[in-house]
Design a protein around this motif. Sequence first.
Motif, PDB file in Angstrom:
ATOM      1  N   GLN A   8       0.940  -1.050   0.035  1.00  0.00           N
ATOM      2  CA  GLN A   8      -0.174   0.204   0.343  1.00  0.00           C
ATOM      3  C   GLN A   8       0.413   1.184   0.185  1.00  0.00           C
ATOM      4  OE1 GLN A   8      -2.582  -0.513   3.404  1.00  0.00           O
ATOM      5  NE2 GLN A   8      -3.572  -2.563   2.498  1.00  0.00           N
ATOM      6  N   GLU A   9       1.497   1.895   1.194  1.00  0.00           N
ATOM      7  CA  GLU A   9       2.864   2.520   1.220  1.00  0.00           C
ATOM      8  C   GLU A   9       3.506   2.599  -0.478  1.00  0.00           C
ATOM      9  OE1 GLU A   9       4.748   5.700   2.787  1.00  0.00           O
ATOM     10  OE2 GLU A   9       2.899   3.924   3.076  1.00  0.00           O
ATOM     11  N   GLU A  10       3.968   1.291  -1.112  1.00  0.00           N
ATOM     12  CA  GLU A  10       4.200   1.676  -1.968  1.00  0.00           C
ATOM     13  C   GLU A  10       3.907   2.184  -3.091  1.00  0.00           C
ATOM     14  OE1 GLU A  10       5.834  -2.293  -3.138  1.00  0.00           O
ATOM     15  OE2 GLU A  10       7.850  -2.196  -1.418  1.00  0.00           O
ATOM     16  N   GLU A  11       2.211   1.723  -3.232  1.00  0.00           N
ATOM     17  CA  GLU A  11       1.706   2.049  -4.279  1.00  0.00           C
ATOM     18  C   GLU A  11       1.118   3.949  -4.110  1.00  0.00           C
ATOM     19  OE1 GLU A  11      -2.351   0.688  -6.634  1.00  0.00           O
ATOM     20  OE2 GLU A  11      -2.511   0.346  -4.011  1.00  0.00           O
ATOM     21  N   TYR A  12       1.394   4.179  -2.597  1.00  0.00           N
ATOM     22  CA  TYR A  12       0.751   5.975  -2.721  1.00  0.00           C
ATOM     23  C   TYR A  12       1.744   6.432  -3.040  1.00  0.00           C
ATOM     24  CZ  TYR A  12       1.100   9.856  -0.044  1.00  0.00           C
ATOM     25  OH  TYR A  12       1.444  10.543   0.694  1.00  0.00           O
ATOM     26  N   ALA A 100     -14.300  -5.335 -11.555  1.00  0.00           N
ATOM     27  CA  ALA A 100     -13.959  -6.449 -12.441  1.00  0.00           C
ATOM     28  C   ALA A 100     -12.992  -6.011 -12.555  1.00  0.00           C
ATOM     29  CB  ALA A 100     -15.295  -6.279 -13.792  1.00  0.00           C
ATOM     30  N   MET A 101     -12.307  -4.664 -12.832  1.00  0.00           N
ATOM     31  CA  MET A 101     -10.288  -4.960 -12.668  1.00  0.00           C
ATOM     32  C   MET A 101     -10.065  -5.345 -11.687  1.00  0.00           C
ATOM     33  SD  MET A 101     -10.357  -1.771 -13.990  1.00  0.00           S
ATOM     34  CE  MET A 101      -8.579  -1.105 -14.723  1.00  0.00           C
ATOM     35  N   PHE A 102     -10.285  -5.456 -10.429  1.00  0.00           N
ATOM     36  CA  PHE A 102      -9.691  -5.566  -9.336  1.00  0.00           C
ATOM     37  C   PHE A 102      -8.991  -7.379  -9.065  1.00  0.00           C
ATOM     38  CE2 PHE A 102      -9.259  -7.729  -4.971  1.00  0.00           C
ATOM     39  CZ  PHE A 102      -7.737  -7.111  -4.545  1.00  0.00           C
ATOM     40  N   VAL A 107      -1.499  -4.866  -7.177  1.00  0.00           N
ATOM     41  CA  VAL A 107      -2.421  -3.340  -6.387  1.00  0.00           C
ATOM     42  C   VAL A 107      -3.585  -3.022  -7.522  1.00  0.00           C
ATOM     43  CG1 VAL A 107      -0.397  -2.764  -4.812  1.00  0.00           C
ATOM     44  CG2 VAL A 107      -0.574  -2.330  -7.254  1.00  0.00           C
ATOM     45  N   ILE A 108      -4.370  -1.593  -7.342  1.00  0.00           N
ATOM     46  CA  ILE A 108      -5.611  -1.335  -8.908  1.00  0.00           C
ATOM     47  C   ILE A 108      -5.413  -0.170  -8.512  1.00  0.00           C
ATOM     48  CG2 ILE A 108      -7.069  -2.023  -7.531  1.00  0.00           C
ATOM     49  CD1 ILE A 108      -6.970  -2.928 -10.833  1.00  0.00           C
ATOM     50  N   LEU A 109      -4.712   0.615  -8.195  1.00  0.00           N
ATOM     51  CA  LEU A 109      -4.681   1.882  -7.816  1.00  0.00           C
ATOM     52  C   LEU A 109      -5.311   2.576  -9.352  1.00  0.00           C
ATOM     53  CD1 LEU A 109      -6.330   3.637  -5.613  1.00  0.00           C
ATOM     54  CD2 LEU A 109      -4.612   4.228  -4.887  1.00  0.00           C
ATOM     55  N   PHE A 110      -3.980   2.417  -9.539  1.00  0.00           N
ATOM     56  CA  PHE A 110      -3.253   3.024 -10.187  1.00  0.00           C
ATOM     57  C   PHE A 110      -4.177   2.861 -11.780  1.00  0.00           C
ATOM     58  CE2 PHE A 110      -0.191   2.477 -14.799  1.00  0.00           C
ATOM     59  CZ  PHE A 110      -0.024   4.427 -15.051  1.00  0.00           C
ATOM     60  N   GLU A 111      -4.254   1.281 -12.123  1.00  0.00           N
ATOM     61  CA  GLU A 111      -5.349   1.231 -13.249  1.00  0.00           C
ATOM     62  C   GLU A 111      -6.406   1.635 -12.925  1.00  0.00           C
ATOM     63  OE1 GLU A 111      -2.982  -0.740 -11.814  1.00  0.00           O
ATOM     64  OE2 GLU A 111      -2.077  -1.752 -13.671  1.00  0.00           O
TER      65      GLU A 111
END
Length: 309
Positions: A8-12, A100-102, A107-111
Motif C-alpha cells: 500500500q505504501e509503495e503504491e502511494y 471487475a478490474m480487481f 495493486v489496482i489504484l493506478f489502473e
Amino acid sequence: MSENSDLQEEEYVALEAIYGPEFIQKEKGLKGTHDSYVVTLNLDQDDENLRSPRILVVRFFFPPTYPSNDPPVYEVSSVYCGTHKVDDAMLQTIDNEFQAMFQPGEVILFEWINWLRDFLENEIEKPDEDALCKQFKLQTLEEEQTKDEVPIEEYNTKEIRTNRISVVAPPIYTSPEPIVDRKSVFKAHVAEVHEQEQVRAVILKLLEDKKVAKATHNIMAYRIVQPDGHILQDNDDDGESAAGGRLGHLLQLTDVKNVVVVVSRWYGGIQLGADRFKHINNCARTALEDCGFIKQNTNKSNTKSKRKK
C-alpha cells in the motif's frame, strides 16, 4: 498483513511520484481508523482559465486485506464534474468497472485511476465557455419583469447588454489585494445599487473583464431597500454550492443595505474544504469595510490606548 502495508505504501509513493502531491494526498485517519488517500482528477488542468473545469475528487481507503484479498474502499466526493452532475448511473458504471478490474494480490489504484480518467473524458465534454458565460445566474434577478418583457433566457449576453440594460453601471470597487490559498484566488467587487437594473448592470460590467468572466465562480449577493421600507435581497452560488447563501447571510448580519457584492474565485486545483467559505466572506467583508458599508470596529483599539494612558 505487513506485506499488504508495504504494498500500500509503495503504491502511494509511486502514484505521488508519477502525478505529483497535488494529485494524491494522504490524510491521516483518526485514532483507530485507517488513512485515506484523496485523488483529484482534473481533466482540464492545462486550461487554467476555465470557469467550470472537469474535476472529480475520489477518496480511497485501503483495508488491511488489500491487495491480498479485497479491493480498496472508495467514495466519489464530487457532486459535479464540470457542469455535469455525477448521477447514480455514472456511479454504478464506475463501481462495476472497478470491481471487475480487481484481481486479489495485485495493486489496482493506478489502473483504476487511468480507467476513470478515460471514462470521464469520453462521458463529459469539455465546457463551452461561451455557453457558460450566457448561463451566468441572472435568473435570480428576473422577479420584477413586467408582463410585456421578453424573458431573459431568450437573450444572449450581448443582446442583454445592448437591448435590456437601460442604466449605467455604478462605480465598482474591486479589492486590490486578493486572498490566495493553495493556488485558489479570491477577489471581491462591491457597488452601491438602488434597483435591480443596477445589479444587472454591475454583473454585465464585471463580465466584460475576461479574467472575471473566466473565474471558476462569481458568487453574488445583494440587498436593496424598497420605497416601502422592505428589503429586496437575493444571492447566487454560481456553482459554488451554498456560497451565495452564506454571502447573503453576511450582508444580513452586518445590516448592509443598497449594495451588491460579487466574489470571484479562480480555482487552483486543490480542494479547500470549508476554508473556501471563510475566504469568500472575509474577502467580501474587507471590501465592504473599504467602501464604508461596514464600519470597522475601533472600540477595542481605543480602549487599549486609553488604558495605556
